[in-house]
Write an enzyme that holds these catalytic residues in place. Structure first.
Site, PDB file in Angstrom:
ATOM      1  N   CYS A 117      -3.816   6.531   6.881  1.00  0.00           N
ATOM      2  CA  CYS A 117      -3.482   6.881   5.624  1.00  0.00           C
ATOM      3  C   CYS A 117      -4.937   6.961   4.751  1.00  0.00           C
ATOM      4  O   CYS A 117      -4.954   7.568   3.729  1.00  0.00           O
ATOM      5  CB  CYS A 117      -2.803   5.660   4.800  1.00  0.00           C
ATOM      6  SG  CYS A 117      -1.106   5.477   5.855  1.00  0.00           S
ATOM      7  N   HIS A 258      -3.002   5.487  -2.825  1.00  0.00           N
ATOM      8  CA  HIS A 258      -2.067   5.915  -1.650  1.00  0.00           C
ATOM      9  C   HIS A 258      -0.586   5.388  -1.787  1.00  0.00           C
ATOM     10  O   HIS A 258      -0.431   4.209  -2.471  1.00  0.00           O
ATOM     11  CB  HIS A 258      -2.621   5.128  -0.410  1.00  0.00           C
ATOM     12  CG  HIS A 258      -1.615   5.377   0.671  1.00  0.00           C
ATOM     13  ND1 HIS A 258      -1.232   6.567   1.253  1.00  0.00           N
ATOM     14  CD2 HIS A 258      -1.169   4.315   1.581  1.00  0.00           C
ATOM     15  CE1 HIS A 258      -0.320   6.449   2.256  1.00  0.00           C
ATOM     16  NE2 HIS A 258      -0.179   5.121   2.550  1.00  0.00           N
ATOM     17  N   ASN A 288       5.774   7.584   2.051  1.00  0.00           N
ATOM     18  CA  ASN A 288       4.599   7.486   2.725  1.00  0.00           C
ATOM     19  C   ASN A 288       4.225   8.614   3.789  1.00  0.00           C
ATOM     20  O   ASN A 288       4.818   8.815   4.618  1.00  0.00           O
ATOM     21  CB  ASN A 288       4.298   6.195   3.260  1.00  0.00           C
ATOM     22  CG  ASN A 288       3.027   6.019   4.064  1.00  0.00           C
ATOM     23  OD1 ASN A 288       2.154   6.769   3.761  1.00  0.00           O
ATOM     24  ND2 ASN A 288       2.670   4.540   4.585  1.00  0.00           N
TER      25      ASN A 288
END
Length: 335
Positions: A117, A258, A288
């Protein structure tokens, strides 16, 4: 002596697959509920790529938009960096090479970055270094993931979290200091390697019938441990980069974290004493998307008209490795 060279964030582009998987859809697949998912994660839906739609396909579409918005031709790009943990092919060829081919970019350096990520901000740090050293002039930086390809849709603890998509930016050389990155920080702690992991294929667990039977090709996550460490690490990291640059939370028009979990985002935003208007939130509609998360979120505020030329962005991310990164940079389009 020549003029100083600065890395400028020129443009943003994104691509999101058409297919949408809602929480209601998951109620038919695993033992969960829309209410539970929203309460724990803030996610309401996520986009899923078609079977014949690869990571490089999505990345190419996002890249075309970013290059056009930068006012450049593909021939102007002299480096392609793709952040992904869901490459088209394991190890080789790199997804960046495939993207270059699909864009028609020839004889240009291209490679992937694997930082989960945190990949997009890691890639920005690479672009900054290439630009400011004078080695490159226009770097195409991409975050792209087909996370659905490594998700076990019978595992309710992970399948509800992830979506697919791509985001891209062009980082170009500038002689104007006010257009350049203010600061960027990227770090890692490999002692937490098993918090987020895709066990196979790899040299530890090579591809085999046994590995597939055990489901080792799917992402595994220690959810509670990861959540606690993410809040602690992200808060510490953004406070440090702000302090280093004599800034406070109130000085940041756009905090782009994020997009993994609403509770993590809120905890970090509250610690920085930021208002809802400052915090960019897209986790509810994309889930996500790993390395694609931050550029997709930036694209959202750009297309809505919320992001204006010269405005400062604070990027903040945390991912498998474990890795984390933050960046302070203005939006610096040419026009």
């Amino acid at each position: 002596m020549g003029k100083n060279i600065y890395a400028a964030f020129r443009s943003i582009g994104a691509y999101v697959p058409k297919k949408v998987l809602t929480n209601k859809d998951f109620e038919k697949m695993v033992d969960t509920s829309d209410e539970w998912i929203v309460k724990r994660t803030g996610i309401k839906e996520r986009h899923i790529a078609e079977k014949d739609e690869s990571t490089s396909d999505m990345a190419t579409k996002a890249s075309k938009i970013a290059i056009e918005r930068a006012g450049l031709e593909v021939s102007d790009i002299d480096l392609v960096v793709c952040a992904t943990v869901t490459p088209d092919y394991f190890n080789m060829p790199s997804t960046a090479c495939l993207i270059s081919d699909k864009l028609g970019i020839k004889n240009v350096q291209a490679f992937d970055i694997s930082a989960a990520c945190s990949g997009f901000v890691y890639a920005l740090s690479v672009a900054k270094a290439f630009i400011e050293s004078g080695m490159k002039k226009n770097v195409l930086v991409i975050g792209a993931e087909k996370f659905s390809s490594i998700v076990d849709y019978t595992d309710r603890s992970t399948c509800i979290l992830f979506g697919d998509g791509a985001g891209a930016t062009v980082i170009s050389a500038s002689d104007k200091k006010e257009e350049g990155f203010v600061d960027i920080h990227a770090s890692a702690d490999g002692s937490y390697w098993d918090f987020l992991i895709t066990p196979s294929p790899g040299s530890v667990n090579p591809a085999s019938c046994e590995a597939i039977e055990q489901g080792l090709q799917f992402v595994k996550m220690k959810g509670n441990e990861t959540f606690k460490l993410a809040v602690k690490t992200l808060t510490k990291d953004v406070k440090e980069i702000l302090k280093k640059n004599n800034l406070e939370g109130k000085d940041i028009p756009h905090f782009v974290p994020h997009q993994a979990n609403y509770r993590i985002i809120k905890a970090v935003g509250d610690a920085l004493k930021m208002s809802e208007e400052q915090v960019v939130l897209t986790v509810h509609k994309y889930g996500n998307t790993s390395a694609a998360s931050i550029p997709m979120a930036i694209n959202d505020i750009y297309e809505s008209g919320r992001l204006k030329k010269g405005e400062l962005m604070l990027l903040d991310t945390f991912g498998g490795g474990l890795t984390w990164a933050s960046a302070l940079l203005p939006f610096s389009p040419k026009n």
